[in-house]
Scaffold this active site. Sequence first.
Site, PDB file in Angstrom:
ATOM      1  N   ARG A 246      88.974   3.956  55.992  1.00  0.00           N
ATOM      2  CA  ARG A 246      88.852   4.227  57.416  1.00  0.00           C
ATOM      3  C   ARG A 246      90.099   3.740  58.146  1.00  0.00           C
ATOM      4  O   ARG A 246      90.671   2.691  57.808  1.00  0.00           O
ATOM      5  CB  ARG A 246      87.618   3.522  58.021  1.00  0.00           C
ATOM      6  CG  ARG A 246      86.299   4.255  57.780  1.00  0.00           C
ATOM      7  CD  ARG A 246      86.231   5.536  58.568  1.00  0.00           C
ATOM      8  NE  ARG A 246      84.999   6.273  58.396  1.00  0.00           N
ATOM      9  CZ  ARG A 246      84.780   7.202  57.475  1.00  0.00           C
ATOM     10  NH1 ARG A 246      85.722   7.490  56.597  1.00  0.00           N
ATOM     11  NH2 ARG A 246      83.640   7.848  57.424  1.00  0.00           N
ATOM     12  N   GLU A 275      94.063  10.486  64.409  1.00  0.00           N
ATOM     13  CA  GLU A 275      94.165  11.533  63.382  1.00  0.00           C
ATOM     14  C   GLU A 275      94.223  12.922  63.998  1.00  0.00           C
ATOM     15  O   GLU A 275      93.324  13.270  64.773  1.00  0.00           O
ATOM     16  CB  GLU A 275      92.967  11.416  62.423  1.00  0.00           C
ATOM     17  CG  GLU A 275      92.986  10.124  61.649  1.00  0.00           C
ATOM     18  CD  GLU A 275      91.773   9.922  60.744  1.00  0.00           C
ATOM     19  OE1 GLU A 275      91.807   8.995  59.917  1.00  0.00           O
ATOM     20  OE2 GLU A 275      90.798  10.685  60.874  1.00  0.00           O
ATOM     21  N   HIS A 294      93.461  12.530  56.331  1.00  0.00           N
ATOM     22  CA  HIS A 294      92.033  12.244  56.110  1.00  0.00           C
ATOM     23  C   HIS A 294      91.405  13.333  55.234  1.00  0.00           C
ATOM     24  O   HIS A 294      90.309  13.833  55.523  1.00  0.00           O
ATOM     25  CB  HIS A 294      91.300  12.136  57.448  1.00  0.00           C
ATOM     26  CG  HIS A 294      90.044  11.308  57.361  1.00  0.00           C
ATOM     27  ND1 HIS A 294      89.502  10.667  58.440  1.00  0.00           N
ATOM     28  CD2 HIS A 294      89.227  11.026  56.322  1.00  0.00           C
ATOM     29  CE1 HIS A 294      88.400  10.033  58.083  1.00  0.00           C
ATOM     30  NE2 HIS A 294      88.211  10.231  56.800  1.00  0.00           N
TER      31      HIS A 294
END
Length: 347
Positions: A246, A275, A294
């Site tokens: 994370r 992100e 991600h």
Amino acid sequence: MNSEVKKIVRFDVWYHPVMAQTLEASADVVLQTVPRDQAPALIMQALRSCQVYQVPSARDELPPAWHVTERLLNQLPNLLCVSSNGAGYDTVDVDACTRAGVLVVNQSGANAQSVAEATIGLMLDSARRISESDRRLRRDRGFSREDLMGFELSGKTLGLVGIGEIGTRVARIAQALGMRVIAHDPLLTSDQINQRGATGCELVALLQQSDVVSLHCPRLASTLNMMNATTFASMRKGAIFINTARGGLHDEAALHAALACDHLGGAGIDVWDEEPPALDHPLLGLDNVVGLYHTAGVTREARLRMGLWAAEQILQVLRGEEGPRMVNPQVFAAYRQRLQASNHSSA
């Protein structure tokens, strides 16, 4: 609509079609997909009428107004269950849900193999400087092969911070590569860590002993910025840092400093504070950083499992059965009472 039909609302992020197919095959539920750019009043109208909120798990996929907070919950009296799309639930205030009698479920394990494989990929890439070599080969000449010399993972020590389902899979693959695996996980005993393929140790010892440190822990108040200037300084000189867990678990500025001064040998980063990160993000300017968007858990297989598991678990808990991946199982009794009351009041 039948009096006992339950409504599920989700936003228009990408879902595998199997989710809609599975839910639409049931006469007990109706699925509504809401565009994220729809007028807020219309979004709220949809959420107020639903019993299940299928919520994206990535923070930046969803406007903050629609994160499951106490403020939002106060406006959704009919909500019974929140289903997170992934293993994480950064967009959900679990404590607030528990106080409201709202069950929270996730899809933990659905992308575990994908994330584990990506973690190993980032380790290999960083150790052997694969992406760095590719980039340099495309733009430069006049350098030697030895300028891109890396190191083998075999015989090295891998330190796992967290050894849940993903960390356990990483440990098994790393052992096959000939690595020694150690792990720090305050939620497990030494015997449990041993059973998962690693030797347990404290975090400071792990940082000092590891050639590669890889994070596999949740984003909690206690883990935010756990990797900072002090902890990076505790790592071995030339070690590699990996985060496929994370954003927010590591201090990005501190990581940049540790890499720029050559204390760390490289980093593989899948998750970011924002992100995607800005194009001019300092970490992306370093050749010894391998960056992903991600995507460690984004594979065809993982997305299919996530969609199918989410749909099946929603149907299961709406039948009053315990779900296999309940984040706050202590609320299940209260949830079932609210479910039964909902059925009676709409009859």
